[in-house]
Scaffold this active site. Sequence first.
Site, mmCIF file in Angstrom:
data_model
loop_
_atom_site.group_PDB
_atom_site.id
_atom_site.type_symbol
_atom_site.label_atom_id
_atom_site.label_comp_id
_atom_site.label_asym_id
_atom_site.label_seq_id
_atom_site.Cartn_x
_atom_site.Cartn_y
_atom_site.Cartn_z
ATOM 1 N N GLY A 20 0.822 -1.202 0.000
ATOM 2 C CA GLY A 20 0.000 0.000 0.000
ATOM 3 C C GLY A 20 0.851 1.244 0.000
ATOM 4 N N GLY A 21 0.203 2.368 -0.254
ATOM 5 C CA GLY A 21 0.937 3.625 -0.265
ATOM 6 C C GLY A 21 -0.007 4.801 -0.304
ATOM 7 N N SER A 23 -0.087 9.515 0.403
ATOM 8 C CA SER A 23 0.631 10.778 0.501
ATOM 9 C C SER A 23 1.573 10.826 1.693
ATOM 10 C CB SER A 23 -0.376 11.936 0.615
ATOM 11 O OG SER A 23 -1.237 11.948 -0.506
ATOM 12 N N GLU A 26 4.546 4.785 2.631
ATOM 13 C CA GLU A 26 4.222 3.542 1.949
ATOM 14 C C GLU A 26 4.289 2.393 2.937
ATOM 15 O OE1 GLU A 26 6.823 3.328 -1.422
ATOM 16 O OE2 GLU A 26 5.518 4.611 -2.620
ATOM 17 N N LEU A 27 3.504 1.363 2.667
ATOM 18 C CA LEU A 27 3.412 0.234 3.577
ATOM 19 C C LEU A 27 3.926 -1.035 2.910
ATOM 20 C CD1 LEU A 27 2.202 0.009 6.508
ATOM 21 C CD2 LEU A 27 0.309 -1.203 5.434
ATOM 22 N N LYS A 42 5.699 0.653 7.930
ATOM 23 C CA LYS A 42 5.333 1.935 7.336
ATOM 24 C C LYS A 42 6.600 2.755 7.166
ATOM 25 C CE LYS A 42 1.912 5.661 7.894
ATOM 26 N NZ LYS A 42 0.862 6.213 8.788
ATOM 27 N N ASP A 132 -9.636 12.035 14.667
ATOM 28 C CA ASP A 132 -10.024 11.586 13.326
ATOM 29 C C ASP A 132 -10.780 10.261 13.435
ATOM 30 O OD1 ASP A 132 -10.314 11.750 10.600
ATOM 31 O OD2 ASP A 132 -8.336 10.933 10.131
#
Length: 479
Positions: A20-21, A23, A26-27, A42, A132
């Site tokens: 994943g990635g 802004s 990236e993971l 991460k 959040d």
Amino acid sequence: MDLKMDNVIGGKFKLGRKIGGGSFGELFLAVSLQTGEEAAVKLEPAKTKHPQLHYESKIYMLLQGGSGIPSLKWFGVQGDYNAMVIDLLGPSLEDLFNYCNRRLTLKAVLMLADQLISRVEYMHSRGFLHRDIKPDNFLMGLGRKANQVYIIDFGLAKKYRDLQTHRHIPYRENKNLTGTARYASVNTHLGVEQSRRDDLESLGYVLMYFLRGSLPWQGLKAGTKKQKYDRISEKKVSTPIEVLCKSYPPEFVSYFQYCRSLRFEDKPDYSYLKRLFRDLFIREGYQFDYVFDWTALKHPQSSARSHSSTHERHRTGKPGMGAGPSAEKPERISVGNIRDKFSGAVEAFARRNVRGPSPHQNHTRHRTLDEIPSMKPAVNMVSEKGRNTSRYGSASRRAVASGSRPSSSGEQRESRDSSRVASSGGGVRPSVFQRTQAAAAVSGYESKTASAFNRDRVAASRTARDEALRSFELLSIRK
């Protein structure tokens, strides 16, 4: 990123494929060289203009040991990158909500609510606001923890009180919206500094989102982002709680009334809020059997057993055979099944833990230097659809059968705020036997999920938190 697949992070985790990635980094998948267990890594460039990974890792460290808090395995600088290694988790509640055709049953929402309130309560007990709260930031665990809810993404978390003196941050106005507009509290829209009450109000919107399928302020069109936020704010302020919760149990109205009655510095009565939903759960005749909507979709036999026991309980007034935490547990959703639906539980985790803000949110993630903890060496460290039926009628037509709650806390309070709204009593009380059974089920559920932390790990975690606390106290409270 130009990292190679055979890179080793912190000398302990072999870097795997990118999963994943976004802004803010990236993971990657990683495997522990010591245990062979999978983890999530991460990464963000060490020279990024607005670094946040070090701050987030500090929050993780301070929260270690709490139920539903991912384990922070390592943080430090790896080559040209800041790296954080945490537990690999399953799909988010947003992913599961979509999987269930964007509507959850009352039973599922009530089972989730108990854990969600507890996660927020724990963060607050450690001195931090999440700021959040949304479905994307709550993930289910994997394997034996598939029924446990985890809270993630502390990039916007803020210290609301001194960690030792407990002095509360001051009341302020004219603040920019921080978080996600769809779930932001009314006061947040009005520019008021956030406090504990705002996290809980946001959680209330999440629960109604699950029940209704959407919120009244979704899909509003506007020319600019600011205009859209203004329209969302206007719609939210002008929508009475009774309208938002129409056709659903009045406990949800009581939840919002309580959250909005809190003054800026008030400590919420989390037990009262959980008791509201637990009593409703009992009166509905549900059993705390871990059969969430997504479980029933994957394993219809579990749903049939649950429905049969619930029907028997309604018919006889006694708990069904499956009631209570000691009953045989339904077959749980497997890692493989999760991956089949979401293209991998890993990807589900990745999409939400690292991607940038969606069109309906406004992330104020940029931090000034004085907001970031002082840099230290690397730290090792939930198929009956939502009850939109006439049997509830208007949510305001009947009183909530809930226990009386204590008066507001003795903490200092901000003088300027709304008057307190009292909850009304009445309604049909469940039998002592029913209340005892359900209380035992809920209690058993939470205690089982906490068993993974052994005594040695808790002691080590406590030491790490104490050290982190001391370093955090070198900071001034964030503006």
